[in-house]
Motif scaffolding. Structure first.
Motif, short mmCIF file in Angstrom:
data_model
loop_
_atom_site.label_atom_id
_atom_site.label_comp_id
_atom_site.label_asym_id
_atom_site.label_seq_id
_atom_site.Cartn_x
_atom_site.Cartn_y
_atom_site.Cartn_z
N GLU A 23 17.29 -8.03 -7.17
CA GLU A 23 16.00 -8.61 -6.81
C GLU A 23 15.99 -10.12 -7.03
O GLU A 23 15.45 -10.87 -6.22
CB GLU A 23 14.89 -7.92 -7.59
N GLY A 24 16.62 -10.57 -8.11
CA GLY A 24 16.69 -12.01 -8.39
C GLY A 24 17.49 -12.75 -7.33
O GLY A 24 17.10 -13.83 -6.87
N PHE A 25 18.62 -12.18 -6.91
CA PHE A 25 19.46 -12.83 -5.90
C PHE A 25 18.75 -12.84 -4.54
O PHE A 25 18.76 -13.86 -3.84
CB PHE A 25 20.81 -12.14 -5.80
N THR A 26 18.07 -11.76 -4.20
CA THR A 26 17.31 -11.72 -2.95
C THR A 26 16.23 -12.79 -2.95
O THR A 26 16.07 -13.53 -1.97
CB THR A 26 16.68 -10.33 -2.75
N MET A 27 15.50 -12.89 -4.04
CA MET A 27 14.43 -13.90 -4.12
C MET A 27 15.00 -15.31 -4.09
O MET A 27 14.42 -16.21 -3.47
CB MET A 27 13.58 -13.66 -5.36
N ALA A 28 16.12 -15.53 -4.76
CA ALA A 28 16.75 -16.86 -4.76
C ALA A 28 17.12 -17.27 -3.34
O ALA A 28 16.87 -18.40 -2.92
CB ALA A 28 17.97 -16.89 -5.67
N LYS A 29 17.71 -16.34 -2.58
CA LYS A 29 18.08 -16.65 -1.19
C LYS A 29 16.83 -16.96 -0.36
O LYS A 29 16.83 -17.90 0.44
CB LYS A 29 18.87 -15.50 -0.57
N GLU A 30 15.76 -16.21 -0.58
CA GLU A 30 14.51 -16.47 0.14
C GLU A 30 13.93 -17.83 -0.24
O GLU A 30 13.43 -18.57 0.63
CB GLU A 30 13.50 -15.37 -0.13
N ASP A 31 13.97 -18.17 -1.52
CA ASP A 31 13.47 -19.47 -1.97
C ASP A 31 14.25 -20.61 -1.32
O ASP A 31 13.66 -21.59 -0.86
CB ASP A 31 13.55 -19.59 -3.49
N ILE A 32 15.57 -20.48 -1.27
CA ILE A 32 16.40 -21.53 -0.69
C ILE A 32 16.11 -21.64 0.81
O ILE A 32 16.03 -22.75 1.35
CB ILE A 32 17.90 -21.27 -0.96
N GLU A 33 15.94 -20.52 1.51
CA GLU A 33 15.59 -20.57 2.93
C GLU A 33 14.26 -21.27 3.15
O GLU A 33 14.04 -21.90 4.19
CB GLU A 33 15.57 -19.17 3.54
N GLY A 34 13.35 -21.18 2.16
CA GLY A 34 12.06 -21.85 2.25
C GLY A 34 12.16 -23.36 2.32
O GLY A 34 11.21 -24.03 2.71
N PHE A 35 13.32 -23.89 1.98
CA PHE A 35 13.55 -25.34 2.07
C PHE A 35 13.32 -25.83 3.50
O PHE A 35 12.82 -26.92 3.72
CB PHE A 35 14.98 -25.66 1.63
N TYR A 36 13.66 -25.01 4.47
CA TYR A 36 13.68 -25.42 5.88
C TYR A 36 12.34 -25.31 6.59
O TYR A 36 12.26 -25.61 7.79
CB TYR A 36 14.73 -24.60 6.64
N ILE A 37 11.27 -24.94 5.91
CA ILE A 37 9.99 -24.71 6.59
C ILE A 37 9.35 -25.97 7.14
O ILE A 37 8.42 -25.87 7.93
CB ILE A 37 8.98 -23.97 5.68
N GLN A 38 9.82 -27.13 6.77
CA GLN A 38 9.19 -28.36 7.23
C GLN A 38 9.70 -28.82 8.60
O GLN A 38 9.38 -29.90 9.03
CB GLN A 38 9.38 -29.47 6.19
N GLY A 39 10.50 -28.01 9.24
CA GLY A 39 10.95 -28.35 10.58
C GLY A 39 12.30 -29.05 10.60
O GLY A 39 12.98 -29.17 9.58
N ASP A 40 12.66 -29.50 11.78
CA ASP A 40 13.96 -30.15 11.97
C ASP A 40 13.82 -31.67 11.89
O ASP A 40 12.88 -32.25 12.46
CB ASP A 40 14.55 -29.76 13.32
N PRO A 41 14.76 -32.32 11.23
CA PRO A 41 14.71 -33.78 11.14
C PRO A 41 15.03 -34.43 12.48
O PRO A 41 15.71 -33.84 13.33
CB PRO A 41 15.80 -34.09 10.11
N LYS A 42 14.54 -35.63 12.66
CA LYS A 42 14.79 -36.40 13.88
C LYS A 42 15.96 -37.38 13.70
O LYS A 42 16.58 -37.78 14.67
CB LYS A 42 13.55 -37.20 14.28
N VAL A 43 16.25 -37.74 12.45
CA VAL A 43 17.23 -38.79 12.17
C VAL A 43 18.65 -38.25 12.01
O VAL A 43 19.61 -38.95 12.25
CB VAL A 43 16.82 -39.55 10.88
N TYR A 44 18.79 -37.00 11.64
CA TYR A 44 20.11 -36.40 11.43
C TYR A 44 20.09 -34.95 11.87
O TYR A 44 19.03 -34.37 12.07
CB TYR A 44 20.54 -36.51 9.96
N GLN A 45 21.26 -34.39 12.03
CA GLN A 45 21.37 -32.98 12.43
C GLN A 45 21.64 -32.13 11.20
O GLN A 45 22.54 -32.43 10.41
CB GLN A 45 22.51 -32.81 13.44
#
Length: 122
Positions: A23-45
């Motif tokens: 459960e801890g590893f599943t939640m950790a992976k979900e938390d890290i995926e949450g990093f990307y919720i702000q969309g895609d950057p325009k300055v870098y890929q």
């Protein structure tokens, strides 16, 4: 006393360690995926390396003495300015203009800890 402890370990301790890890590893992976919720950057890929960085070693041991490890593995690349480890650190604190939700690893650490508490408080 050995048989009693073996039964406690097999029926109570080991399953709770396993549940805490899974459960801890599943939640950790979900938390890290949450990093990307702000969309895609325009300055870098984006490389997606941060999302790929959660890793673990499953529980090992026995007799009430278990160990497991949940971590972020450093990406094996260099931006020209920073190595992979520094990029992960910068991502956590909105450094270097990296677009993403800061503090996701700290959230993952808290979730991992809470899963241990939850599973051993039953």
């Amino acid at each position: 006393m050995g048989k009693l402890f073996d039964a406690i370990d097999k029926q109570i301790i080991k399953p709770r360690v396993k549940a805490s890890y899974e459960e801890g590893f599943t939640m950790a992976k979900e938390d890290i995926e949450g990093f990307y919720i702000q969309g895609d950057p325009k300055v870098y890929q984006r490389t997606g390396a941060y999302g790929d960085s959660p890793n673990s070693n499953p529980p090992s041991g026995g007799n009430g003495n278990y160990n497991y490890n949940i971590r972020l593995d450093d990406p094996e690349y260099h931006t020209g300015t920073y190595d992979g480890h520094t990029v992960l650190e910068q991502a956590q604190f909105k450094g270097s203009g990296i677009l993403g939700r800061a503090g996701t690893w700290q959230k993952a650490e808290e979730d991992i800890k809470n899963e241990i508490i939850k599973n051993f408080s039953k």
